[in-house]
Design a protein around this motif. Structure first.
Motif, PDB file in Angstrom:
ATOM      1  N   ILE A   1       1.047   0.723  -8.353  1.00 42.27           N
ATOM      2  CA  ILE A   1       0.245   1.861  -7.895  1.00 42.27           C
ATOM      3  C   ILE A   1       1.020   2.860  -7.043  1.00 42.27           C
ATOM      4  N   GLN A   2       2.334   2.705  -6.945  1.00 41.80           N
ATOM      5  CA  GLN A   2       3.120   3.581  -6.076  1.00 41.80           C
ATOM      6  C   GLN A   2       3.498   4.863  -6.833  1.00 41.80           C
TER       7      GLN A   2
ATOM      8  N   CYS B   1       2.145  -6.054  -5.358  1.00 43.86           N
ATOM      9  CA  CYS B   1       1.852  -5.190  -6.502  1.00 43.86           C
ATOM     10  C   CYS B   1       2.825  -4.018  -6.573  1.00 43.86           C
TER      11      CYS B   1
ATOM     12  N   ARG C   1      -5.025   4.398 -10.014  1.00 45.65           N
ATOM     13  CA  ARG C   1      -5.582   4.510  -8.665  1.00 45.65           C
ATOM     14  C   ARG C   1      -6.259   3.205  -8.259  1.00 45.65           C
ATOM     15  N   CYS C   2      -6.087   2.828  -6.992  1.00 40.99           N
ATOM     16  CA  CYS C   2      -6.686   1.589  -6.495  1.00 40.99           C
ATOM     17  C   CYS C   2      -7.210   1.805  -5.082  1.00 40.99           C
TER      18      CYS C   2
ATOM     19  N   SER D   1       5.309   0.151   5.085  1.00 38.93           N
ATOM     20  CA  SER D   1       3.893  -0.200   5.198  1.00 38.93           C
ATOM     21  C   SER D   1       3.685  -1.712   5.249  1.00 38.93           C
ATOM     22  N   TRP D   2       4.496  -2.459   4.488  1.00 42.85           N
ATOM     23  CA  TRP D   2       4.339  -3.911   4.458  1.00 42.85           C
ATOM     24  C   TRP D   2       4.720  -4.529   5.800  1.00 42.85           C
TER      25      TRP D   2
ATOM     26  N   SER E   1      -3.955  -1.857  -1.441  1.00 44.94           N
ATOM     27  CA  SER E   1      -2.507  -1.738  -1.606  1.00 44.94           C
ATOM     28  C   SER E   1      -1.907  -3.106  -1.326  1.00 44.94           C
ATOM     29  N   CYS E   2      -1.875  -3.943  -2.362  1.00 41.28           N
ATOM     30  CA  CYS E   2      -1.495  -5.350  -2.194  1.00 41.28           C
ATOM     31  C   CYS E   2       0.015  -5.516  -2.044  1.00 41.28           C
TER      32      CYS E   2
END
Length: 466
Positions: free
Chosen positions: A48-49, A45, A37-38, A437-438, A41-42
């Motif tokens: 974390i998906q 990266c 968990r983070c 999202s990006w 949302s870089c």
């Protein structure tokens, strides 16, 4: 301030002991990942998906400490996710300090100031906060897909340094990195008192939101030659100087994937911190069961072709230092004289001769085993249909010894199914590595910057590349 002599002596003594024992494969740094968990949302990266029920899971403290003891590495790096979200982070750090392990707590620093003010940690030579900083303010905020993060991180760094903590930075660079801007960033971090800096090209995670910015090997050479062209003496890096020469193409190293093994909520990750191709129950099983010849540039594995990340190649550089007199003298020379991208020396890179069997090559297409491996690579829940017609839903993460392992979304528990019982597997849950999202972030960021009088050049380039 530089790395304490006690840490350098501990690592040197450990490596020499492994070599005297004739141990071919040994860990240098344990990557202990207690959660995924983070709070960011870089863009680059791919760690974390996952479905929400997986992100909620945390490693029991006793499992974390058992992994530390089992591995035996002198250094423990705690990445994530964001480790300051881990419920037991205080107790974990304290237990590692008591074991005299050198700890690098890798954080984006959004929660660091609050943690320090609450007195959750005490300064010690064994604890270093390794703060994720991808360059100057504009570059960093764009990389982590949120404005204002740089300022919060720098504020936390200043406080940590003022309180007597060891602080380093960890910078990941991508194709559109500006060498001059990054050099100014090095100046700034040096000015505010960080002990040293880490820098590495980003790994091309297949699950990362931004797939257009990863560096090829030649572009990595070019970028780092510019970055370290006549570097300032004041800059301190938490790297072997031989690794930095490798990044500039002045040396050639192959990967040592077992040098920085990774233990996660799934188990001991095969083969390394960057790739997820199965899990072992114990560290010894990781060493013995992993087909190491299938990984690294020389193997011919396409996933490794452009990888020059420190977690795989720094252990090779360290081993080179202690493996021969030439390696030791090269390290001494580079330490005293310094590195320089202006040096015209270029290493000869051997041709790729390996014929790696990749993750999906291990089984025949069209078989249930192949379908299960595809399900394991999927970042969403799947549905298993069993021999009696019943179905089971879960997040599949490993296929081992005739069993498929998965997390039950209803209970959060780890379960397994006999391979012989599974007749069909379908990807029925949302794919958390998919989506736009990006692209949405790039568009939103550029629109805001243009309203303020000028967009980010990096964002514009990325938008055009996409």
């Amino acid at each position: 301030m530089t790395v304490p002599i006690s840490q350098m002596a501990t690592v040197a003594g450990y490596v020499l002991k492994q070599r005297l024992r004739g141990r071919r494969r040994y860990p240098l740094v344990l990557m202990l990942e207690p959660l995924l968990r983070c709070n960011l949302s870089c863009a680059g990266c791919g760690k974390i998906q996952y479905p929400g029920h997986v992100l909620k899971k945390e490693m029991p403290l006793e499992d974390a400490l058992r992994a530390v003891d089992e591995c035996g590495a002198p250094i423990v790096s705690i990445p994530g996710g964001e480790p300051l979200l881990y419920s037991h982070i205080d107790a974990l750090v304290q237990a590692l300090v008591e074991r005299r392990k050198y700890i690098y707590l890798c954080t984006n620093a959004l929660l660091l100031k609050k943690a320090l003010e609450a007195g959750r940690f005490r300064p010690t030579k064994y604890l270093t906060f390794s703060v994720h900083m991808d360059g100057e303010r504009d570059a960093h905020d764009f990389s982590v897909c949120r404005e204002g993060v740089y300022d919060k991180a720098e504020e936390a760094i200043r406080l940590a340094v003022e309180m007597g903590f060891r602080v380093t930075t960890n910078t990941t660079l991508f194709e559109h990195a500006d060498p001059e801007s990054t050099r100014r960033f090095f100046d700034r971090m040096t000015e505010i008192g960080v002990e040293s800096m880490m820098v590495s090209p980003g790994y091309s995670y297949s699950k990362a939101p931004d797939q257009n910015s990863f560096l090829s090997r030649e572009k990595t050479f070019e970028l780092f030659r510019k970055l370290f062209h006549r570097p300032k003496k004041s800059w301190k890096f938490n790297h072997s100087p031989l690794f930095l020469e490798f990044l500039m193409g002045q040396r050639h190293y192959e990967c040592t994937p077992w040098g920085n093994p990774c233990y996660t909520i799934f188990g001991w990750q095969k083969p390394c911190y960057l790739l997820q191709e199965g899990y072992a129950e114990t560290f010894e099983q990781l060493l013995e069961e992993t087909e190491w010849s299938n990984y690294g540039r020389a193997s011919g594995n396409p996933k490794c072709a452009n990888c020059m990340v420190h977690c795989g190649h720094e252990p090779t550089a360290v081993d080179h230092t202690f493996r021969s007199l030439g390696g030791f003298l090269a390290t001494v020379r580079a330490t005293i004289a310094g590195i320089d991208g202006a040096n015209p020396r270029r290493a000869e890179i051997p041709p790729v001769t390996g014929r790696a069997r990749t993750f999906l090559d291990a089984v025949e297409p069209g078989t249930i085993e192949h379908a299960l491996l595809e399900a394991i690579d999927y970042r969403g829940d799947v549905t298993f249909t069993l021999e009696d017609g019943s179905t089971v839903v879960g997040y599949a993460f490993d296929l081992h010894d005739g069993e498929v392992r998965y997390f039950d979304p209803a209970t959060g528990e780890r379960r397994s199914l006999a391979l012989a019982r599974v007749q069909r597997v379908e990807k029925t849950g949302k794919d958390f590595a998919a989506g736009k999202s990006w692209e949405a972030w790039v568009k939103k960021y550029n629109e805001k910057k243009q309203r303020e009088g000028g967009g980010s050049q990096r964002a514009k380039k990325l938008q055009m590349a996409g």
